[in-house]
Motif scaffolding. Structure first.
Motif, PDB file in Angstrom:
ATOM      1  N   ARG A   1     -22.052 -53.925 -21.448  1.00 47.50           N
ATOM      2  CA  ARG A   1     -21.571 -52.534 -21.415  1.00 47.50           C
ATOM      3  C   ARG A   1     -20.269 -52.388 -20.641  1.00 47.50           C
ATOM      4  O   ARG A   1     -19.646 -51.329 -20.666  1.00 47.50           O
ATOM      5  CB  ARG A   1     -22.653 -51.616 -20.832  1.00 47.50           C
ATOM      6  N   LEU A   2     -19.846 -53.436 -19.951  1.00 46.74           N
ATOM      7  CA  LEU A   2     -18.533 -53.401 -19.302  1.00 46.74           C
ATOM      8  C   LEU A   2     -17.396 -53.620 -20.296  1.00 46.74           C
ATOM      9  O   LEU A   2     -16.238 -53.370 -19.973  1.00 46.74           O
ATOM     10  CB  LEU A   2     -18.454 -54.476 -18.211  1.00 46.74           C
ATOM     11  N   ASP A   3     -17.713 -54.113 -21.475  1.00 50.95           N
ATOM     12  CA  ASP A   3     -16.688 -54.416 -22.473  1.00 50.95           C
ATOM     13  C   ASP A   3     -16.578 -53.244 -23.448  1.00 50.95           C
ATOM     14  O   ASP A   3     -17.504 -52.981 -24.214  1.00 50.95           O
ATOM     15  CB  ASP A   3     -17.059 -55.697 -23.233  1.00 50.95           C
ATOM     16  N   PRO A   4     -15.453 -52.517 -23.431  1.00 51.37           N
ATOM     17  CA  PRO A   4     -15.331 -51.340 -24.299  1.00 51.37           C
ATOM     18  C   PRO A   4     -15.314 -51.681 -25.782  1.00 51.37           C
ATOM     19  O   PRO A   4     -15.475 -50.794 -26.621  1.00 51.37           O
ATOM     20  CB  PRO A   4     -13.989 -50.723 -23.864  1.00 51.37           C
ATOM     21  N   ASN A   5     -15.132 -52.952 -26.114  1.00 48.26           N
ATOM     22  CA  ASN A   5     -15.104 -53.341 -27.520  1.00 48.26           C
ATOM     23  C   ASN A   5     -16.483 -53.663 -28.080  1.00 48.26           C
ATOM     24  O   ASN A   5     -16.615 -53.939 -29.277  1.00 48.26           O
ATOM     25  CB  ASN A   5     -14.195 -54.563 -27.701  1.00 48.26           C
ATOM     26  N   LEU A   6     -17.513 -53.656 -27.221  1.00 48.48           N
ATOM     27  CA  LEU A   6     -18.867 -53.974 -27.660  1.00 48.48           C
ATOM     28  C   LEU A   6     -19.708 -52.708 -27.733  1.00 48.48           C
ATOM     29  O   LEU A   6     -19.486 -51.741 -27.008  1.00 48.48           O
ATOM     30  CB  LEU A   6     -19.509 -54.981 -26.705  1.00 48.48           C
ATOM     31  N   THR A   7     -20.698 -52.727 -28.608  1.00 50.96           N
ATOM     32  CA  THR A   7     -21.555 -51.559 -28.800  1.00 50.96           C
ATOM     33  C   THR A   7     -22.493 -51.355 -27.619  1.00 50.96           C
ATOM     34  O   THR A   7     -22.809 -52.306 -26.890  1.00 50.96           O
ATOM     35  CB  THR A   7     -22.378 -51.713 -30.086  1.00 50.96           C
ATOM     36  N   ASP A   8     -22.935 -50.113 -27.440  1.00 51.43           N
ATOM     37  CA  ASP A   8     -23.951 -49.836 -26.428  1.00 51.43           C
ATOM     38  C   ASP A   8     -25.331 -49.705 -27.054  1.00 51.43           C
ATOM     39  O   ASP A   8     -26.298 -49.341 -26.385  1.00 51.43           O
ATOM     40  CB  ASP A   8     -23.607 -48.580 -25.630  1.00 51.43           C
ATOM     41  N   LEU A   9     -25.457 -50.016 -28.356  1.00 48.47           N
ATOM     42  CA  LEU A   9     -26.739 -49.946 -29.028  1.00 48.47           C
ATOM     43  C   LEU A   9     -27.639 -51.098 -28.592  1.00 48.47           C
ATOM     44  O   LEU A   9     -27.187 -52.223 -28.418  1.00 48.47           O
ATOM     45  CB  LEU A   9     -26.550 -49.998 -30.546  1.00 48.47           C
ATOM     46  N   PHE A  10     -28.928 -50.803 -28.425  1.00 52.51           N
ATOM     47  CA  PHE A  10     -29.888 -51.836 -28.085  1.00 52.51           C
ATOM     48  C   PHE A  10     -30.002 -52.846 -29.230  1.00 52.51           C
ATOM     49  O   PHE A  10     -29.842 -52.497 -30.404  1.00 52.51           O
ATOM     50  CB  PHE A  10     -31.279 -51.232 -27.850  1.00 52.51           C
ATOM     51  N   ALA A  11     -30.329 -54.086 -28.884  1.00 48.73           N
ATOM     52  CA  ALA A  11     -30.588 -55.094 -29.916  1.00 48.73           C
ATOM     53  C   ALA A  11     -31.864 -54.772 -30.678  1.00 48.73           C
ATOM     54  O   ALA A  11     -31.992 -55.090 -31.868  1.00 48.73           O
ATOM     55  CB  ALA A  11     -30.685 -56.474 -29.280  1.00 48.73           C
ATOM     56  N   PHE A  12     -32.838 -54.153 -29.992  1.00 45.46           N
ATOM     57  CA  PHE A  12     -34.057 -53.661 -30.639  1.00 45.46           C
ATOM     58  C   PHE A  12     -34.393 -52.322 -30.009  1.00 45.46           C
ATOM     59  O   PHE A  12     -34.093 -52.069 -28.833  1.00 45.46           O
ATOM     60  CB  PHE A  12     -35.222 -54.647 -30.489  1.00 45.46           C
ATOM     61  N   THR A  13     -34.991 -51.427 -30.788  1.00 53.03           N
ATOM     62  CA  THR A  13     -35.268 -50.092 -30.282  1.00 53.03           C
ATOM     63  C   THR A  13     -36.401 -50.131 -29.262  1.00 53.03           C
ATOM     64  O   THR A  13     -37.283 -50.988 -29.304  1.00 53.03           O
ATOM     65  CB  THR A  13     -35.662 -49.129 -31.419  1.00 53.03           C
ATOM     66  N   ILE A  14     -36.336 -49.187 -28.335  1.00 53.69           N
ATOM     67  CA  ILE A  14     -37.392 -48.989 -27.351  1.00 53.69           C
ATOM     68  C   ILE A  14     -37.990 -47.624 -27.651  1.00 53.69           C
ATOM     69  O   ILE A  14     -37.385 -46.589 -27.353  1.00 53.69           O
ATOM     70  CB  ILE A  14     -36.848 -49.071 -25.917  1.00 53.69           C
ATOM     71  N   GLY A  15     -39.150 -47.619 -28.290  1.00 54.36           N
ATOM     72  CA  GLY A  15     -39.655 -46.370 -28.853  1.00 54.36           C
ATOM     73  C   GLY A  15     -38.709 -45.907 -29.940  1.00 54.36           C
ATOM     74  O   GLY A  15     -38.395 -46.650 -30.865  1.00 54.36           O
TER      75      GLY A  15
END
Length: 451
Positions: A339-353
């Motif tokens: 999340r420190l890299d602005p070029n990467l997504t903040d989406l989880f790799a798998f959903t939590i609920g």
């Protein structure tokens, strides 16, 4: 298309454990050898291949063996161009590349001798000259052609530039002698020129993981002629009774689930064929101690949320296979605060609920996640969540001043922000020192220091 038959070998077994066959239509099938099934030390090649006489068809065989091919395309493309092969021709590619599969597995032409054997420190390795090693690291750092005579490191999994080496008992770097079949013991991960801080960030995240009680791969940051790189010890190696280096069979969660690399994120799959909490539960239930492994996995998820690592996809978790069929989750590895890299997504790799990112996560989502992992009692869910969240947040909060002293305030502030957000969602008071730190706010896909 001609039929191809390949031997599948595992380091530690004298004979092939099975065969991979491509038929005239391009379909794959894998079957265990009868001699392997008769071996009292036999264990499954994968959770997706339970021991038995029946062959596994293309739908089962293709994902596992496709995962043995490296994710970086350089070597693949050269073999495809040279031999006129399509990327979908997994068996054809393994005919040429199968000797270099990561780990204990090799896939070889029928009848070929083994290419992977235990390594003797005294006779199976040669020291890498310091100037040459610096040249290799520099080439990887600049994404340039490697020095002549250097093996391409791309058979290693992942998309970062890296090379496998052995560190001898005297601390010097070495490589297996050509034709020895000896294992490497360490991986050097080299950042590109746009991510110079990645080795230090990954090292500190791994260190935090270890300090908070998780079994974690050992690593260190080493400077090679001005380039900082992460030197990480391989968790799938050990010394046997003869003081030889042996490979331990391992597979990542994508292989265990029979998923191709393209489905390593839940969002790319579909129900029943994706990396989600229910699939993770099936894997953990197959380990030697499911209850303990589930608690460790839940703790790892909370740790990743707090440290800003949202790239825990199916290839960043692995299983280790011990003799006797004992399966356990590997030490933690590939931990980076993405999340420190602005070029990467903040989406989880798998959903939590129902939550796909931290901003959306609530206690109900985490309870649903625990329910999918087989923890169905509301009281148990509350106790486990609060105890793990409280312990990990306090442990991380205590480490933030140290990160400040190391010049990593940006990382420390991100951790504090994530702890505050997560504990607020769970209605748990944050530990001391969290509210008084500078905050991070997300703007335009990047993290900026708040006022």
């Amino acid at each position: 298309m001609n039929m191809i038959a390949l031997d599948v070998r595992l380091d530690g077994f004298a004979n092939p454990i099975g065969n991979l066959v491509r038929d005239e239509d391009g379909g794959l099938a894998f079957a265990y050898a009868a001699s392997y099934l008769d071996d009292p030390n036999a264990f499954p090649l994968s959770l997706s291949f339970p021991l038995g006489d029946d062959a596994f068809d293309d739908n089962r065989a293709r994902p596992f063996f496709d995962n043995l091919l490296q994710e970086r395309d350089g070597v693949l493309q050269r073999v495809m161009d040279r031999e006129g092969l399509a990327r979908s021709d997994v068996a054809g590619l393994l005919f040429y590349l199968g000797k270099d599969c990561a780990g204990a597995i090799s896939v070889l032409p029928l009848g070929a001798p083994p290419v992977k054997v235990p390594g003797n420190y005294d006779v199976d390795y040669r020291r890498i000259d310091g100037d040459r090693l610096n040249a290799i690291i520099g080439s990887l750092h600049r994404r340039q052609r490697l020095p002549e005579g250097t093996e391409d490191p791309s058979p290693l999994a992942g998309v970062q530039s890296k090379i496998a080496v052995t560190i001898l008992p005297n601390g010097s770097y070495a490589e297996p002698l050509p034709g020895s079949g000896a294992p490497t013991t360490h991986i050097i991960k080299v950042p590109d020129q746009e991510h110079l801080q990645d080795p230090r960030l990954e090292f500190e995240t791994l260190l935090l993981s270890r300090e908070l009680g998780f079994e974690t791969a050992q690593a260190n940051v080493v400077n090679f002629n001005g380039v900082d790189a992460l030197v990480i010890e391989r968790f799938d190696r050990r010394l046997n009774a003869e003081n030889k280096i042996v490979r331990i069979h391992q597979e990542d969660f994508a292989q265990a689930l029979g998923l191709p690399p393209s489905l390593k994120y839940e969002r790319h799959g579909r129900e029943g064929r994706r990396f989600d909490a229910h699939a993770i539960n099936r894997i953990l239930d197959a380990t030697v101690d499911p209850a303990s492994e589930k608690q460790r996995f839940i703790g790892a998820v909370l740790f990743d949320l707090m440290t800003g690592n949202v790239d825990g996809h199916a290839k960043n978790f692995a299983l280790l296979y011990d003799r006797g069929g004992r399966i356990r989750v590997s030490p933690r590895y590939d931990l980076l605060p993405t999340r420190l890299d602005p070029n990467l997504t903040d989406l989880f790799a798998f959903t939590i609920g129902d939550a796909t990112k931290l901003d959306d996560l609530g206690f109900g989502d985490f309870a649903a996640f625990l329910n999918a992992l087989g923890i169905t009692s509301p009281g148990a869910q509350t106790r486990l969540t609060k105890s793990l969240t409280g312990r990990l947040s306090k442990g991380l909060a205590a480490e933030l001043p140290r990160l400040d002293r190391l010049g990593m305030k940006r990382f420390a502030d991100l951790i504090a922000h994530n702890i505050d957000e997560l504990l607020s969602a769970f209605e748990i008071p944050p530990p001391d020192g969290i509210k008084t730190r500078d905050d991070y706010i997300e703007r335009g896909g990047g993290w900026l220091l708040g006022s």
